[in-house]
Design a protein around this motif. Structure first.
Motif, short mmCIF file in Angstrom:
data_model
loop_
_atom_site.label_atom_id
_atom_site.label_comp_id
_atom_site.label_asym_id
_atom_site.label_seq_id
_atom_site.Cartn_x
_atom_site.Cartn_y
_atom_site.Cartn_z
N ILE A 54 4.05 12.36 1.50
CA ILE A 54 5.26 10.93 1.46
C ILE A 54 4.42 9.30 1.34
O ILE A 54 4.45 8.36 0.91
CB ILE A 54 6.60 11.44 2.00
CG1 ILE A 54 7.03 12.66 1.27
CG2 ILE A 54 7.32 10.01 1.46
CD1 ILE A 54 8.41 12.92 1.89
N ASP A 55 4.11 10.28 2.41
CA ASP A 55 2.94 8.54 3.56
C ASP A 55 2.46 8.64 3.03
O ASP A 55 0.95 7.20 3.29
CB ASP A 55 3.10 9.32 4.76
CG ASP A 55 3.95 9.26 6.01
OD1 ASP A 55 5.25 8.19 5.31
OD2 ASP A 55 4.10 9.68 6.98
N GLN A 56 1.47 9.29 2.48
CA GLN A 56 -0.11 8.44 1.72
C GLN A 56 0.40 7.93 0.78
O GLN A 56 -0.33 7.27 0.16
CB GLN A 56 -0.96 10.76 0.98
CG GLN A 56 -1.95 10.52 0.56
CD GLN A 56 -2.64 11.61 0.21
OE1 GLN A 56 -1.93 12.78 1.01
NE2 GLN A 56 -3.13 12.16 -0.74
N LEU A 57 1.51 8.78 -0.23
CA LEU A 57 1.58 7.72 -1.07
C LEU A 57 2.45 6.67 -0.91
O LEU A 57 2.22 5.05 -1.51
CB LEU A 57 2.87 8.78 -2.29
CG LEU A 57 3.12 7.92 -3.92
CD1 LEU A 57 2.01 8.46 -4.50
CD2 LEU A 57 4.45 8.72 -3.93
N GLN A 58 2.75 5.88 -0.18
CA GLN A 58 4.10 4.99 0.68
C GLN A 58 2.37 4.03 1.05
O GLN A 58 2.84 3.55 0.86
CB GLN A 58 4.28 5.46 1.89
CG GLN A 58 5.17 3.67 2.64
CD GLN A 58 6.11 3.32 1.61
OE1 GLN A 58 7.21 4.63 1.51
NE2 GLN A 58 6.05 2.25 0.35
N THR A 59 1.35 4.79 1.37
CA THR A 59 0.28 3.79 1.68
C THR A 59 -0.42 3.45 0.01
O THR A 59 -1.02 2.43 0.38
CB THR A 59 -0.84 4.98 2.42
OG1 THR A 59 -0.71 4.83 3.97
CG2 THR A 59 -1.94 3.85 3.10
N TRP A 60 -0.39 3.87 -1.24
CA TRP A 60 -0.77 3.72 -1.96
C TRP A 60 -0.17 2.64 -2.27
O TRP A 60 -0.93 1.46 -3.32
CB TRP A 60 -1.50 4.49 -3.03
CG TRP A 60 -2.42 5.80 -2.28
CD1 TRP A 60 -2.71 7.29 -2.14
CD2 TRP A 60 -3.85 5.11 -2.58
NE1 TRP A 60 -3.82 7.58 -2.44
CE2 TRP A 60 -4.58 6.15 -2.47
CE3 TRP A 60 -4.23 3.72 -2.96
CZ2 TRP A 60 -6.13 6.60 -3.00
CZ3 TRP A 60 -5.27 3.97 -3.27
CH2 TRP A 60 -6.26 5.23 -3.05
N ALA A 61 1.46 3.22 -2.68
CA ALA A 61 1.80 1.66 -3.24
C ALA A 61 2.30 0.60 -2.22
O ALA A 61 1.73 -0.63 -3.43
CB ALA A 61 3.49 2.73 -3.03
N ASP A 62 1.34 0.66 -1.39
CA ASP A 62 1.65 -0.49 -0.41
C ASP A 62 0.54 -1.66 -0.68
O ASP A 62 0.54 -2.93 -1.05
CB ASP A 62 1.95 -0.08 1.31
CG ASP A 62 3.00 0.12 1.37
OD1 ASP A 62 4.21 0.38 0.61
OD2 ASP A 62 2.99 0.45 3.25
N ARG A 63 -0.18 -0.63 -1.11
CA ARG A 63 -2.30 -1.34 -1.08
C ARG A 63 -1.80 -1.52 -3.00
O ARG A 63 -2.54 -2.85 -2.91
CB ARG A 63 -2.75 -0.27 -1.25
CG ARG A 63 -3.75 -0.78 -0.36
CD ARG A 63 -5.40 0.25 -0.66
NE ARG A 63 -5.58 0.96 0.89
CZ ARG A 63 -5.55 2.08 1.13
NH1 ARG A 63 -6.58 2.74 -0.17
NH2 ARG A 63 -5.61 2.93 2.13
N LEU A 64 -1.39 -0.81 -3.77
CA LEU A 64 -0.79 -1.67 -4.51
C LEU A 64 0.18 -2.17 -5.46
O LEU A 64 0.15 -2.63 -6.48
CB LEU A 64 -1.00 -0.37 -5.65
CG LEU A 64 -1.81 0.39 -5.63
CD1 LEU A 64 -1.81 1.82 -6.44
CD2 LEU A 64 -3.35 -0.41 -6.59
N ASP A 65 0.62 -2.98 -4.12
CA ASP A 65 2.24 -3.19 -4.16
C ASP A 65 2.84 -2.99 -4.98
O ASP A 65 4.10 -3.52 -6.18
CB ASP A 65 2.00 -4.66 -4.28
CG ASP A 65 2.69 -5.70 -3.84
OD1 ASP A 65 3.43 -5.70 -3.66
OD2 ASP A 65 2.80 -6.98 -4.66
N VAL A 66 3.07 -1.61 -4.86
CA VAL A 66 4.87 -1.17 -6.03
C VAL A 66 5.40 -0.34 -5.65
O VAL A 66 5.05 0.06 -4.23
CB VAL A 66 4.34 -0.22 -7.24
CG1 VAL A 66 2.68 -1.15 -8.12
CG2 VAL A 66 3.16 0.93 -6.28
N GLY A 67 6.69 -0.32 -5.94
CA GLY A 67 7.45 0.82 -5.14
C GLY A 67 7.66 2.28 -5.27
O GLY A 67 6.87 2.37 -6.00
N VAL A 68 7.96 3.20 -4.34
CA VAL A 68 8.00 4.05 -3.89
C VAL A 68 9.30 4.72 -4.22
O VAL A 68 10.02 3.72 -2.72
CB VAL A 68 6.71 4.30 -3.26
CG1 VAL A 68 7.45 3.85 -2.14
CG2 VAL A 68 6.89 6.01 -2.78
#
Ligand code: GDP
Length: 328
Positions: free
Chosen positions: A161-175
């Motif tokens: 979950i945190d791994q996906l959140q990190t990507w989401a933050d980087r890409l500026d998309v919601g999770v």
């Protein structure tokens, strides 16, 4: 991992990128194999049984699967018998054309639908690259001007979950996320609701590779499909089975379960950069009857390339030509 600059336009950067990015992972581009074949052809002054044996061995070593290796070798044998030219170039042409024939009969991906909300599931065993692929696909969608939401439905693997959140933050998309161990179907339900409420165009769902038992996982994936279909007409519109090329043919028997229970519609073949066994694409077609839609060629966000069957067949055997095309 990737830097901020990698956020930018992966689609624009991929022109001619197929050869450049996959050729390291393709068996025939390895000079060692070509050299061996070349000296066998010279020694026997043509394409005799010793050359064909070597060819079959190279195909098996490249993970095309024993039956496909034998079928391809038989086809080359028949063609060589009826051909005047029996040098290495002729051998490569024959093999390339036979691989192209095989790929031409393979299923074609049917990706884009007109659905206002496109729902894509990513399924596969732990470590195959689902979370990373979800991020790479999100980046492609963003580059194509579409709005994206990610669903962190791999609630089992520690850190997913945190791994996906990190990507989401980087890409500026919601999770959409719940806590670790939560019910994946509940995460999905919330993500579908959020996507509908926000008018999101693409929802990418990262699923678990393992729950407590495999049976439960397959049941959970089936349930998630039903929920998606109930909430969004036609969803999931695609279910991509993520396969790690480095696990080779062994991975395919496990993969079959995902095709049956999770209704996979296509394959993302990851880690082709770390494998010299690109022949597995042929085994996937034969064993799973699924099209390879993308290949993963690294850990960065733009290391995902749409799969092109004819470029692939050429890249397998025609390294110099590939180089020339990349540079042109
Ligand atoms: P998941 O358990 O299926 O979600 O797998 P992850 O997305 O966490 O990926 C597992 C590991 O494989 C991570 O270290 C990724 O960075 C790596 N990975 C994923 N795709 C690729 C790829 O195409 N090439 C390489 N070299 N590594 C990859």
């Amino acid at each position: 991992m990737s830097s901020d600059s990698e956020k930018t336009a992966p689609v624009a950067r991929e022109r001619g990128g197929f050869f450049a990015k996959v050729k390291r992972g393709l068996f025939m581009t390895h000079t060692e194999v070509l050299e061996k074949l070349s000296s066998a052809v010279k020694k026997s002054l043509g394409i005799d049984e010793s050359v064909l044996e070597l060819l079959e061995e190279a195909l098996v070593a490249a993970d095309v699967g024993a039956e496909t290796a034998s079928a391809l070798t038989d086809a080359v044998r028949t063609r060589a018998n009826g051909s005047e030219r029996k040098d290495l170039a002729a051998l490569r042409t024959m093999l390339r054309e036979e691989i192209e024939n095989l790929l031409a009969s393979a299923p074609r991906p049917d990706r884009r639908t007109e659905a206002p909300l496109l729902v894509t599931f990513l399924v596969g065993v732990n470590g195959s690259g689902k979370t990373t692929t979800a991020a790479k696909l999100a980046a492609r969608e963003i580059a194509a001007g579409r709005s994206v939401l990610l669903a962190a439905a791999d609630t089992f693997r520690a850190g997913a979950i945190d791994q996906l959140q990190t990507w989401a933050d980087r890409l500026d998309v919601g999770v959409v996320r719940h806590r670790e161990g939560a019910d994946p179907s509940a995460v999905l339900y919330d993500a579908l609701s959020a996507a509908k409420a926000r008018g999101t165009q693409t929802l990418l769902v990262d699923t678990a590779g393992r729950l407590h038992t495999k049976k439960n996982l397959m049941e959970e994936l089936s349930k998630m499909r039903r929920i998606a279909g109930r909430e969004v007409p036609g969803a999931p519109h695609e279910t991509l089975l993520v396969l790690d090329a480095t696990t080779g043919l062994n991975g395919l028997s496990q993969a079959r379960r995902f095709v049956e229970a999770a209704g996979a519609t296509g394959v993302v073949l990851t880690k082709l950069d770390g494998s010299a066994r690109g022949g597995i694409v042929l085994a996937i077609y034969r064993e799973l009857k699924l099209p390879v839609v993308f290949v993963g060629v690294g850990e960065a966000v733009d290391d995902l390339v749409p799969f092109d069957p004819s470029e692939y067949a050429r890249a397998l055997l025609d390294d110099e030509g590939a180089e020339a095309r990349v540079q042109s």
